[in-house]
Scaffold this motif. Structure first.
Motif, PDB file in Angstrom:
ATOM      1  N   MET A   1     -31.410  34.444  13.803  1.00  0.00           N
ATOM      2  CA  MET A   1     -32.156  33.302  13.311  1.00  0.00           C
ATOM      3  C   MET A   1     -31.148  32.221  12.913  1.00  0.00           C
ATOM      4  SD  MET A   1     -34.672  33.173  10.032  1.00  0.00           S
ATOM      5  CE  MET A   1     -35.681  34.398  10.816  1.00  0.00           C
ATOM      6  N   ARG A   2     -31.309  31.038  13.458  1.00  0.00           N
ATOM      7  CA  ARG A   2     -30.361  29.952  13.238  1.00  0.00           C
ATOM      8  C   ARG A   2     -30.600  29.213  11.923  1.00  0.00           C
ATOM      9  NH1 ARG A   2     -25.586  28.117  14.272  1.00  0.00           N
ATOM     10  NH2 ARG A   2     -25.420  26.084  15.161  1.00  0.00           N
ATOM     11  N   ASN A   3     -31.812  29.284  11.378  1.00  0.00           N
ATOM     12  CA  ASN A   3     -32.154  28.613  10.118  1.00  0.00           C
ATOM     13  C   ASN A   3     -32.826  29.591   9.166  1.00  0.00           C
ATOM     14  OD1 ASN A   3     -31.400  25.861  10.819  1.00  0.00           O
ATOM     15  ND2 ASN A   3     -33.100  25.942  12.257  1.00  0.00           N
ATOM     16  N   ALA A   4     -32.503  29.469   7.899  1.00  0.00           N
ATOM     17  CA  ALA A   4     -33.180  30.284   6.893  1.00  0.00           C
ATOM     18  C   ALA A   4     -34.505  29.627   6.544  1.00  0.00           C
ATOM     19  CB  ALA A   4     -32.318  30.408   5.648  1.00  0.00           C
ATOM     20  N   PRO A   5     -35.613  30.359   6.584  1.00  0.00           N
ATOM     21  CA  PRO A   5     -36.891  29.771   6.183  1.00  0.00           C
ATOM     22  C   PRO A   5     -36.852  29.342   4.717  1.00  0.00           C
ATOM     23  CG  PRO A   5     -37.211  31.882   7.286  1.00  0.00           C
ATOM     24  CD  PRO A   5     -35.740  31.735   7.036  1.00  0.00           C
ATOM     25  N   LYS A   6     -37.510  28.230   4.392  1.00  0.00           N
ATOM     26  CA  LYS A   6     -37.534  27.739   3.001  1.00  0.00           C
ATOM     27  C   LYS A   6     -38.069  28.795   2.049  1.00  0.00           C
ATOM     28  CE  LYS A   6     -37.370  22.854   3.563  1.00  0.00           C
ATOM     29  NZ  LYS A   6     -36.079  22.494   3.068  1.00  0.00           N
ATOM     30  N   LYS A   7     -38.985  29.661   2.533  1.00  0.00           N
ATOM     31  CA  LYS A   7     -39.557  30.693   1.663  1.00  0.00           C
ATOM     32  C   LYS A   7     -38.512  31.734   1.247  1.00  0.00           C
ATOM     33  CE  LYS A   7     -41.280  33.501   5.482  1.00  0.00           C
ATOM     34  NZ  LYS A   7     -42.452  34.031   6.145  1.00  0.00           N
ATOM     35  N   TRP A   8     -37.330  31.734   1.890  1.00  0.00           N
ATOM     36  CA  TRP A   8     -36.271  32.657   1.507  1.00  0.00           C
ATOM     37  C   TRP A   8     -35.450  32.154   0.322  1.00  0.00           C
ATOM     38  CZ3 TRP A   8     -33.708  34.852   6.564  1.00  0.00           C
ATOM     39  CH2 TRP A   8     -34.662  35.613   7.263  1.00  0.00           C
ATOM     40  N   THR A   9     -35.646  30.916  -0.099  1.00  0.00           N
ATOM     41  CA  THR A   9     -34.909  30.392  -1.252  1.00  0.00           C
ATOM     42  C   THR A   9     -35.174  31.299  -2.455  1.00  0.00           C
ATOM     43  OG1 THR A   9     -35.072  28.143  -0.408  1.00  0.00           O
ATOM     44  CG2 THR A   9     -34.579  28.382  -2.752  1.00  0.00           C
ATOM     45  N   GLY A  10     -34.102  31.723  -3.114  1.00  0.00           N
ATOM     46  CA  GLY A  10     -34.204  32.630  -4.255  1.00  0.00           C
ATOM     47  C   GLY A  10     -34.075  34.097  -3.877  1.00  0.00           C
ATOM     48  N   LYS A  11     -34.099  34.407  -2.600  1.00  0.00           N
ATOM     49  CA  LYS A  11     -33.984  35.799  -2.138  1.00  0.00           C
ATOM     50  C   LYS A  11     -32.541  36.102  -1.742  1.00  0.00           C
ATOM     51  CE  LYS A  11     -38.733  36.152  -0.570  1.00  0.00           C
ATOM     52  NZ  LYS A  11     -39.234  36.787  -1.746  1.00  0.00           N
ATOM     53  N   ILE A  12     -32.206  37.394  -1.696  1.00  0.00           N
ATOM     54  CA  ILE A  12     -30.874  37.820  -1.280  1.00  0.00           C
ATOM     55  C   ILE A  12     -30.825  37.792   0.249  1.00  0.00           C
ATOM     56  CG2 ILE A  12     -29.144  39.657  -1.377  1.00  0.00           C
ATOM     57  CD1 ILE A  12     -29.830  38.487  -4.123  1.00  0.00           C
ATOM     58  N   VAL A  13     -29.839  37.057   0.776  1.00  0.00           N
ATOM     59  CA  VAL A  13     -29.701  36.918   2.221  1.00  0.00           C
ATOM     60  C   VAL A  13     -28.276  37.258   2.658  1.00  0.00           C
ATOM     61  CG1 VAL A  13     -31.494  35.139   2.403  1.00  0.00           C
ATOM     62  CG2 VAL A  13     -29.110  34.457   2.117  1.00  0.00           C
ATOM     63  N   ALA A  14     -28.142  37.597   3.928  1.00  0.00           N
ATOM     64  CA  ALA A  14     -26.843  37.774   4.564  1.00  0.00           C
ATOM     65  C   ALA A  14     -26.689  36.632   5.561  1.00  0.00           C
ATOM     66  CB  ALA A  14     -26.761  39.117   5.268  1.00  0.00           C
ATOM     67  N   VAL A  15     -25.646  35.842   5.395  1.00  0.00           N
ATOM     68  CA  VAL A  15     -25.381  34.714   6.283  1.00  0.00           C
ATOM     69  C   VAL A  15     -24.181  35.075   7.157  1.00  0.00           C
ATOM     70  CG1 VAL A  15     -24.804  32.265   6.445  1.00  0.00           C
ATOM     71  CG2 VAL A  15     -26.192  33.092   4.533  1.00  0.00           C
ATOM     72  N   THR A  16     -24.390  35.072   8.457  1.00  0.00           N
ATOM     73  CA  THR A  16     -23.280  35.248   9.390  1.00  0.00           C
ATOM     74  C   THR A  16     -22.787  33.852   9.753  1.00  0.00           C
ATOM     75  OG1 THR A  16     -24.268  37.267  10.277  1.00  0.00           O
ATOM     76  CG2 THR A  16     -22.585  36.196  11.633  1.00  0.00           C
ATOM     77  N   TRP A  17     -21.482  33.650   9.644  1.00  0.00           N
ATOM     78  CA  TRP A  17     -20.929  32.325   9.904  1.00  0.00           C
ATOM     79  C   TRP A  17     -19.542  32.450  10.511  1.00  0.00           C
ATOM     80  CZ3 TRP A  17     -16.920  30.433   6.524  1.00  0.00           C
ATOM     81  CH2 TRP A  17     -16.644  31.257   5.426  1.00  0.00           C
ATOM     82  N   LEU A  18     -19.099  31.368  11.130  1.00  0.00           N
ATOM     83  CA  LEU A  18     -17.791  31.334  11.770  1.00  0.00           C
ATOM     84  C   LEU A  18     -16.845  30.521  10.900  1.00  0.00           C
ATOM     85  CD1 LEU A  18     -18.947  30.778  15.447  1.00  0.00           C
ATOM     86  CD2 LEU A  18     -18.279  32.911  14.345  1.00  0.00           C
ATOM     87  N   ASP A  19     -15.823  31.194  10.386  1.00  0.00           N
ATOM     88  CA  ASP A  19     -14.875  30.596   9.454  1.00  0.00           C
ATOM     89  C   ASP A  19     -13.774  29.876  10.231  1.00  0.00           C
ATOM     90  OD1 ASP A  19     -13.455  29.971   7.173  1.00  0.00           O
ATOM     91  OD2 ASP A  19     -12.820  32.021   6.757  1.00  0.00           O
ATOM     92  N   PRO A  20     -13.593  28.555  10.002  1.00  0.00           N
ATOM     93  CA  PRO A  20     -12.446  27.878  10.593  1.00  0.00           C
ATOM     94  C   PRO A  20     -11.171  28.549  10.087  1.00  0.00           C
ATOM     95  CG  PRO A  20     -14.018  26.283   9.756  1.00  0.00           C
ATOM     96  CD  PRO A  20     -14.455  27.642   9.259  1.00  0.00           C
ATOM     97  N   SER A  21     -10.247  28.830  10.978  1.00  0.00           N
ATOM     98  CA  SER A  21      -9.071  29.619  10.631  1.00  0.00           C
ATOM     99  C   SER A  21      -7.807  28.911  11.084  1.00  0.00           C
ATOM    100  CB  SER A  21      -9.149  30.998  11.296  1.00  0.00           C
ATOM    101  OG  SER A  21     -10.345  31.653  10.930  1.00  0.00           O
ATOM    102  N   GLY A  22      -6.731  29.154  10.385  1.00  0.00           N
ATOM    103  CA  GLY A  22      -5.431  28.591  10.760  1.00  0.00           C
ATOM    104  C   GLY A  22      -4.545  29.662  11.383  1.00  0.00           C
ATOM    105  N   PHE A  23      -3.791  29.283  12.378  1.00  0.00           N
ATOM    106  CA  PHE A  23      -2.887  30.209  13.061  1.00  0.00           C
ATOM    107  C   PHE A  23      -1.513  29.573  13.139  1.00  0.00           C
ATOM    108  CE2 PHE A  23      -7.088  31.406  14.266  1.00  0.00           C
ATOM    109  CZ  PHE A  23      -7.047  32.770  14.438  1.00  0.00           C
ATOM    110  N   ILE A  24      -0.498  30.297  12.701  1.00  0.00           N
ATOM    111  CA  ILE A  24       0.877  29.812  12.716  1.00  0.00           C
ATOM    112  C   ILE A  24       1.707  30.721  13.601  1.00  0.00           C
ATOM    113  CG2 ILE A  24       2.927  29.377  11.291  1.00  0.00           C
ATOM    114  CD1 ILE A  24       0.939  28.896   8.940  1.00  0.00           C
ATOM    115  N   ASN A  25       2.470  30.122  14.482  1.00  0.00           N
ATOM    116  CA  ASN A  25       3.339  30.871  15.388  1.00  0.00           C
ATOM    117  C   ASN A  25       2.542  31.924  16.156  1.00  0.00           C
ATOM    118  OD1 ASN A  25       5.785  31.383  16.609  1.00  0.00           O
ATOM    119  ND2 ASN A  25       6.428  32.884  15.078  1.00  0.00           N
ATOM    120  N   SER A  26       1.390  31.496  16.697  1.00  0.00           N
ATOM    121  CA  SER A  26       0.486  32.398  17.412  1.00  0.00           C
ATOM    122  C   SER A  26       0.321  31.934  18.847  1.00  0.00           C
ATOM    123  CB  SER A  26      -0.893  32.414  16.746  1.00  0.00           C
ATOM    124  OG  SER A  26      -0.789  32.866  15.425  1.00  0.00           O
ATOM    125  N   ASP A  27       0.014  32.864  19.711  1.00  0.00           N
ATOM    126  CA  ASP A  27      -0.300  32.534  21.090  1.00  0.00           C
ATOM    127  C   ASP A  27      -1.682  31.883  21.136  1.00  0.00           C
ATOM    128  OD1 ASP A  27      -1.573  33.410  23.889  1.00  0.00           O
ATOM    129  OD2 ASP A  27       0.624  33.315  24.073  1.00  0.00           O
TER     130      ASP A  27
END
Length: 80
Positions: A1-27
């Motif tokens: 599900m790409r959007n959390a329904p408004k009725k979920w406000t106040g409920k415990i949710v698990a959000v899967t997300w893509l974290d911008p990451s830094g790479f140093i001296n990496s291929d």
């Protein structure tokens, strides 16, 4: 599900997300976004951001919060 329904406000949710990451001296082949899952009480989900409350102190708005840029979110599920 790409959007959390408004009725979920106040409920415990698990959000899967893509974290911008830094790479140093990496291929270049190793450079990618890092998949993450954050769990907490859904406080806000608007076009800009998602706010999860992960701890609350007393009867105030003082607590621990995670804010995730909305464009990084890929899935929402009820956690409990």
């Amino acid at each position: 599900m790409r959007n959390a329904p408004k009725k979920w406000t106040g409920k415990i949710v698990a959000v899967t997300w893509l974290d911008p990451s830094g790479f140093i001296n990496s291929d270049l082949s190793e450079v990618k976004l890092s998949p993450c899952v954050s769990i907490g009480r859904l406080i806000c989900a608007d076009a800009e951001k998602v706010i999860l409350q992960t701890a609350k102190y007393d009867d105030s708005n003082v607590g621990d919060y995670t804010v995730i840029v909305r464009g990084c979110c890929v899935d929402f599920k009820l956690a409990v």
